[in-house]
Design a protein around this motif. Sequence first.
Motif, PDB file in Angstrom:
ATOM      1  N   LYS A   1       6.906  -3.524 -19.631  1.00  0.00           N
ATOM      2  CA  LYS A   1       5.609  -3.114 -19.088  1.00  0.00           C
ATOM      3  C   LYS A   1       5.731  -3.046 -17.570  1.00  0.00           C
ATOM      4  CE  LYS A   1       2.271  -6.092 -18.734  1.00  0.00           C
ATOM      5  NZ  LYS A   1       1.163  -7.033 -19.047  1.00  0.00           N
ATOM      6  N   VAL A   2       5.527  -1.843 -17.047  1.00  0.00           N
ATOM      7  CA  VAL A   2       5.575  -1.666 -15.600  1.00  0.00           C
ATOM      8  C   VAL A   2       4.243  -2.117 -15.018  1.00  0.00           C
ATOM      9  CG1 VAL A   2       5.874  -0.039 -13.709  1.00  0.00           C
ATOM     10  CG2 VAL A   2       7.187   0.250 -15.810  1.00  0.00           C
ATOM     11  N   VAL A   3       4.317  -3.127 -14.171  1.00  0.00           N
ATOM     12  CA  VAL A   3       3.102  -3.662 -13.552  1.00  0.00           C
ATOM     13  C   VAL A   3       2.727  -2.775 -12.377  1.00  0.00           C
ATOM     14  CG1 VAL A   3       2.057  -5.655 -12.437  1.00  0.00           C
ATOM     15  CG2 VAL A   3       3.714  -5.983 -14.269  1.00  0.00           C
ATOM     16  N   THR A   4       1.529  -2.277 -12.397  1.00  0.00           N
ATOM     17  CA  THR A   4       1.069  -1.388 -11.333  1.00  0.00           C
ATOM     18  C   THR A   4      -0.102  -2.030 -10.585  1.00  0.00           C
ATOM     19  OG1 THR A   4      -0.437  -0.269 -12.864  1.00  0.00           O
ATOM     20  CG2 THR A   4       1.778   0.651 -12.623  1.00  0.00           C
ATOM     21  N   ILE A   5      -0.339  -1.482  -9.418  1.00  0.00           N
ATOM     22  CA  ILE A   5      -1.450  -1.969  -8.605  1.00  0.00           C
ATOM     23  C   ILE A   5      -2.761  -1.549  -9.245  1.00  0.00           C
ATOM     24  CG2 ILE A   5      -2.536  -1.778  -6.333  1.00  0.00           C
ATOM     25  CD1 ILE A   5       0.285  -1.263  -5.206  1.00  0.00           C
ATOM     26  N   SER A   6      -3.694  -2.450  -9.235  1.00  0.00           N
ATOM     27  CA  SER A   6      -5.008  -2.156  -9.797  1.00  0.00           C
ATOM     28  C   SER A   6      -5.600  -0.910  -9.143  1.00  0.00           C
ATOM     29  CB  SER A   6      -5.942  -3.349  -9.594  1.00  0.00           C
ATOM     30  OG  SER A   6      -7.267  -3.012  -9.920  1.00  0.00           O
ATOM     31  N   ALA A   7      -6.141  -0.037  -9.975  1.00  0.00           N
ATOM     32  CA  ALA A   7      -6.710   1.213  -9.460  1.00  0.00           C
ATOM     33  C   ALA A   7      -7.857   0.921  -8.492  1.00  0.00           C
ATOM     34  CB  ALA A   7      -7.206   2.072 -10.629  1.00  0.00           C
ATOM     35  N   THR A   8      -8.665  -0.067  -8.809  1.00  0.00           N
ATOM     36  CA  THR A   8      -9.776  -0.417  -7.923  1.00  0.00           C
ATOM     37  C   THR A   8      -9.268  -0.866  -6.562  1.00  0.00           C
ATOM     38  OG1 THR A   8     -11.084  -1.103  -9.835  1.00  0.00           O
ATOM     39  CG2 THR A   8     -11.799  -1.888  -7.668  1.00  0.00           C
ATOM     40  N   ALA A   9      -8.228  -1.709  -6.584  1.00  0.00           N
ATOM     41  CA  ALA A   9      -7.662  -2.192  -5.320  1.00  0.00           C
ATOM     42  C   ALA A   9      -7.051  -1.052  -4.522  1.00  0.00           C
ATOM     43  CB  ALA A   9      -6.614  -3.267  -5.603  1.00  0.00           C
ATOM     44  N   PHE A  10      -6.336  -0.159  -5.214  1.00  0.00           N
ATOM     45  CA  PHE A  10      -5.690   0.940  -4.498  1.00  0.00           C
ATOM     46  C   PHE A  10      -6.719   1.865  -3.836  1.00  0.00           C
ATOM     47  CE2 PHE A  10      -4.344   5.429  -4.752  1.00  0.00           C
ATOM     48  CZ  PHE A  10      -3.378   5.403  -3.759  1.00  0.00           C
ATOM     49  N   TYR A  11      -7.719   2.251  -4.605  1.00  0.00           N
ATOM     50  CA  TYR A  11      -8.692   3.190  -4.044  1.00  0.00           C
ATOM     51  C   TYR A  11      -9.543   2.536  -2.962  1.00  0.00           C
ATOM     52  CZ  TYR A  11      -7.432   6.469  -7.705  1.00  0.00           C
ATOM     53  OH  TYR A  11      -6.743   7.339  -8.516  1.00  0.00           O
ATOM     54  N   THR A  12      -9.789   1.245  -3.077  1.00  0.00           N
ATOM     55  CA  THR A  12     -10.528   0.551  -2.012  1.00  0.00           C
ATOM     56  C   THR A  12      -9.726   0.524  -0.722  1.00  0.00           C
ATOM     57  OG1 THR A  12     -11.639  -0.846  -3.653  1.00  0.00           O
ATOM     58  CG2 THR A  12     -11.609  -1.614  -1.370  1.00  0.00           C
ATOM     59  N   VAL A  13      -8.446   0.151  -0.838  1.00  0.00           N
ATOM     60  CA  VAL A  13      -7.594   0.107   0.355  1.00  0.00           C
ATOM     61  C   VAL A  13      -7.391   1.505   0.916  1.00  0.00           C
ATOM     62  CG1 VAL A  13      -5.273  -0.427   1.188  1.00  0.00           C
ATOM     63  CG2 VAL A  13      -6.456  -2.029  -0.329  1.00  0.00           C
ATOM     64  N   ALA A  14      -7.206   2.491   0.044  1.00  0.00           N
ATOM     65  CA  ALA A  14      -7.017   3.863   0.511  1.00  0.00           C
ATOM     66  C   ALA A  14      -8.256   4.358   1.252  1.00  0.00           C
ATOM     67  CB  ALA A  14      -6.700   4.778  -0.671  1.00  0.00           C
ATOM     68  N   THR A  15      -9.425   3.970   0.763  1.00  0.00           N
ATOM     69  CA  THR A  15     -10.662   4.360   1.451  1.00  0.00           C
ATOM     70  C   THR A  15     -10.749   3.724   2.831  1.00  0.00           C
ATOM     71  OG1 THR A  15     -11.791   4.590  -0.681  1.00  0.00           O
ATOM     72  CG2 THR A  15     -13.168   4.358   1.287  1.00  0.00           C
ATOM     73  N   LEU A  16     -10.435   2.437   2.909  1.00  0.00           N
ATOM     74  CA  LEU A  16     -10.467   1.749   4.206  1.00  0.00           C
ATOM     75  C   LEU A  16      -9.436   2.340   5.160  1.00  0.00           C
ATOM     76  CD1 LEU A  16     -10.849  -1.965   3.029  1.00  0.00           C
ATOM     77  CD2 LEU A  16     -12.615  -0.475   3.980  1.00  0.00           C
ATOM     78  N   ALA A  17      -8.245   2.662   4.634  1.00  0.00           N
ATOM     79  CA  ALA A  17      -7.217   3.268   5.492  1.00  0.00           C
ATOM     80  C   ALA A  17      -7.666   4.641   5.985  1.00  0.00           C
ATOM     81  CB  ALA A  17      -5.901   3.370   4.726  1.00  0.00           C
ATOM     82  N   SER A  18      -8.338   5.388   5.109  1.00  0.00           N
ATOM     83  CA  SER A  18      -8.840   6.704   5.527  1.00  0.00           C
ATOM     84  C   SER A  18      -9.894   6.570   6.622  1.00  0.00           C
ATOM     85  CB  SER A  18      -9.430   7.438   4.316  1.00  0.00           C
ATOM     86  OG  SER A  18      -8.452   7.609   3.312  1.00  0.00           O
ATOM     87  N   ILE A  19     -10.754   5.559   6.470  1.00  0.00           N
ATOM     88  CA  ILE A  19     -11.745   5.309   7.526  1.00  0.00           C
ATOM     89  C   ILE A  19     -11.035   4.941   8.822  1.00  0.00           C
ATOM     90  CG2 ILE A  19     -13.598   3.765   8.237  1.00  0.00           C
ATOM     91  CD1 ILE A  19     -14.401   3.552   5.278  1.00  0.00           C
ATOM     92  N   GLY A  20      -9.965   4.157   8.716  1.00  0.00           N
ATOM     93  CA  GLY A  20      -9.188   3.812   9.901  1.00  0.00           C
ATOM     94  C   GLY A  20      -8.571   5.023  10.560  1.00  0.00           C
ATOM     95  N   ILE A  21      -8.076   5.956   9.746  1.00  0.00           N
ATOM     96  CA  ILE A  21      -7.494   7.184  10.300  1.00  0.00           C
ATOM     97  C   ILE A  21      -8.572   7.981  11.040  1.00  0.00           C
ATOM     98  CG2 ILE A  21      -6.465   9.407   9.688  1.00  0.00           C
ATOM     99  CD1 ILE A  21      -5.017   7.976   7.401  1.00  0.00           C
ATOM    100  N   LEU A  22      -9.736   8.091  10.433  1.00  0.00           N
ATOM    101  CA  LEU A  22     -10.834   8.804  11.096  1.00  0.00           C
ATOM    102  C   LEU A  22     -11.243   8.114  12.384  1.00  0.00           C
ATOM    103  CD1 LEU A  22     -13.067   9.659   7.980  1.00  0.00           C
ATOM    104  CD2 LEU A  22     -11.501  11.183   9.237  1.00  0.00           C
ATOM    105  N   LEU A  23     -11.238   6.778  12.372  1.00  0.00           N
ATOM    106  CA  LEU A  23     -11.569   6.031  13.579  1.00  0.00           C
ATOM    107  C   LEU A  23     -10.549   6.290  14.677  1.00  0.00           C
ATOM    108  CD1 LEU A  23     -13.414   3.899  14.922  1.00  0.00           C
ATOM    109  CD2 LEU A  23     -11.860   2.150  14.003  1.00  0.00           C
ATOM    110  N   ALA A  24      -9.268   6.300  14.310  1.00  0.00           N
ATOM    111  CA  ALA A  24      -8.219   6.558  15.305  1.00  0.00           C
ATOM    112  C   ALA A  24      -8.340   7.975  15.850  1.00  0.00           C
ATOM    113  CB  ALA A  24      -6.844   6.343  14.667  1.00  0.00           C
TER     114      ALA A  24
END
Length: 972
Positions: free
Chosen positions: A599-622
Amino acid sequence: MMTTKGNWMYFLTLLYFTSIPFTIAEIKPNQILTTESMESTVCTPSSSTNFESTTVETPTSTDSLMETQTETETETSSSETSMETEEKSPELSLVLMKMKTQLKVNQVFENEHKKSGGGSGGGHGHGKIVLLGLFELTTKLGPRPEGLSELSAAQMAVQHINSKQLLPGYTLELLTNDTQCDPGVGVDRFFHALYTQNTTRMVMLLGSACSEVTESLAKVVPHWNIVQVSFGSTSPALSDRQEFPFFYRTVAPDSSHNPARIAFIRKFGWDTVTTFSQNEEVHSLAVNDLVTELESANISCAATITFAETDFKEQLLLLRELDTRIIIGSFSQELAPKIFCEVFKLKMFGADYAWILHESMRTTWWQNADDNNSFSSSTSFQSSSSSSSSSASSSSSWKRRENWRKESKGKTTQSTLCSPMELYEAVENLIIVSSHNSIVGNNISFSGLNNEMFMNELRTKFKLRTSYLSMYAPQTYDAVWAIALALRGAEKQFKKFNTTTSTNYLKLDRFDYTRQDMAFEFFKQLGTLNFLGVSGPVSFSGPDRIGTTAFYQIQKGVMETIALFNPTEQNLDFNCPNCKNIKWHSGQVPIAKRVFKLKVVTISATAFYTVATLASIGILLAIAFLAFNLHFRKLKAIKLSSPKLSNITAVGCIFVYTAVVLLGLDYSTLPSAESSFSMVCTARVYLLSAGFSLAFGSMFAKTYRVHRIFTRTGSIFKDKMLQDTQLISLVGALLLLDGLVVTLWVAADPMERHLNNLTLEISSIDRSVVYQPQVEVCRSQYTQSWLGALYAYKGLLLIVGVYMAWETRHVKIPALNDSQYIGVSVYSVVITSAIVVVLANLISERVTLAFITISALILTSVTATLCLLFVPKLHDILSRNDVIDPVIHSMGLKMEYNTRRFVIDDKRELQYRVEVQNRVYKKEIAALDAEIRRLERLLDTTTTNTPPTASSTSSSASIIAAIQKKIILTTA
């Protein structure tokens, strides 16, 4: 008294049976070759519990051994045809053919006794029928207390049969002896009875409970036309009718429990088992039969492991490596404590294992691992019927066991090197398969007794302790009744034959060792028996009893009945009377074999999309800060803070934000993980390395410029000022170094997708399924070396940056180069980088947690850096503080530098500016003073060499006046 020739004949008879598995040494010559030993050997009738000596005169000559052969053959031939009217089964015909090919040593024996005056079948018409009973009253280790209960059960059966006159006109007697569970001794006792009882003939042999002894005797008795009935030998080898033609047993063999074992295995859904047996015939044969039946039942046998007494530890290790959890064991009870001590050490017990042992393991061996144990090695036979006395006895026994366990806690047994408590823990919930030696319910047996009545009479009449009652006592009692019923049936057939032929030839008390016809009738009658004994229904299939199988489980150190299997109905009953509920560790049924699934353990989809959203906000801020910096680049609040370096910092932060999103891409989010994951790995390294160099490198350059200006006392401001171009070149050098290292890494040792195995996980839905979690990682052959190189030079850069930030911590000029916030940013980056590196190695197995933690730290650090650099400038501009510096305007100074840094800020900044300007003025004054002194020296020299004139004097005066005026103006 037996003569020397008689002894010689006795010994010659023993030598005849060389096929019997015993040696001359085992026969103990001092017991069979001397008259004294013959007189001292025990052979007593059932009417007395005290062993008595019996001596006889044997033939005085053995020269007739060959002379009588023809005569005996003729006599035997006539006796064999005496029951031709009886239909012989194929089984009897097979036995008859085998017997005809054998040497008639029994006929020689009878002829010798006739010539010596002993007669044939001494006691004709006297109505006495003698049985020979061989019991295991002692062993090599000492007395065997339960053997006395077996003897007592046989004697009680004889008494009941005689009192009920089951054999009208006859009296049943029992001669007994001790085999010591030794084949040689057992055969010796048999021949001793033959040669010492010259006035009687033993119609049948009762015994024994030791399979090795029984096998040896079963090979001998056909030569004497004696049918043998065993009450406790369970070896599967005894089921061979060709090898043992005159043998029956009232105890079911181990192999007869195989259908019950298979039903039990199927009940719990086990499809894979492993057998673990000692390399002795009694154990290996049972296992071989079981393996064959398991295969027929579509149950897989993962391995058949055999072991010797010296290598069971190695075989247990092999068993553990096979990872099969349902183990069917067959080994001696003497070796059992050592085996389960090792089982405890290897942790092969508990919720994940089920041990199923064979019948001979019913003795409480786990209580007797130490020779000093106060409990006997016997089994407490308990009736299945419930009664207050049995319950009280069980309760008392349990209390005594509990007290013993408390006293022995922490002690180590001498034979196992395990404490009793450890042994108790290892055998808890152990399953034992055995014959059910009692009546189900409260039915009355053919003898008129039920279970409770039988046990009470046996205990009280013979004054036996409950703890010394053998598990085979009921079978012993039923064996005597089976013999009596067979004799009764044979007597009926004999009477019919005598009536038909008008003779009195066939009678039970006319039996002798040449009467093969009578032996065949006894044999036939035994095979047709079907009655209810105190041990349950008694009937035979071949030599073996068809009996009910009982399943016992050790619960809190006590054996409890948990199920019964009826072979006729093929029914496994867990709701039988007085049956306890089966118990498993943790309440969960052990699994047969774990099925491994990847069983390949993957990152939780909720965690990934939450972090990706925050990173996108960071990119927009920069991007917003970068646009702000470019838009207001001509304002002094932006211009004086090296906007180009600030722009580089914003670009670096965008790279880092993008890398955080790439950190969350894995098997669940990538369309083709196998092919695209390596590219994602490469992109992560490039972006993280470049983003760090750009963001931290620009802050490092600014800090370096402040450090160079304010830590070099005595220097001229103009000479030490670094241009933005120079600082950008420094950042570019760091970026180029990153690019070279990473490119060399990718080219020489490309990164690939690799799966790391994590800790095994048992499925919460199906415990038989074990998942092997795997996590995707980026790995090359020399990953650690490449990372070490990157960590080394970036770590050195961080250390230098921290040092310079610390050195310039007192510089409080925000307009100079944001030094007040750059130091905080450097500290933040250093601390965050250290934490990320540590956590990446510590919690890498918990991928979602690792991703969230590392991403949160990176996002926090990068966002804090952006805010510290741009928010103060944004605040200044929005507050309209970007005006002309009145100090510079009032001084009328001309700045000779590309970047003007003096703007109105606060009183402290004005003070700093005055101090810097004062230092410049002092330098200029010192230079002018030096020039004046030089000129004065020059004037003095000219005056000395040339007489002064009026014109020269006036010229010098004018020059000096001009210089002084300039100095005054400068000072002002």
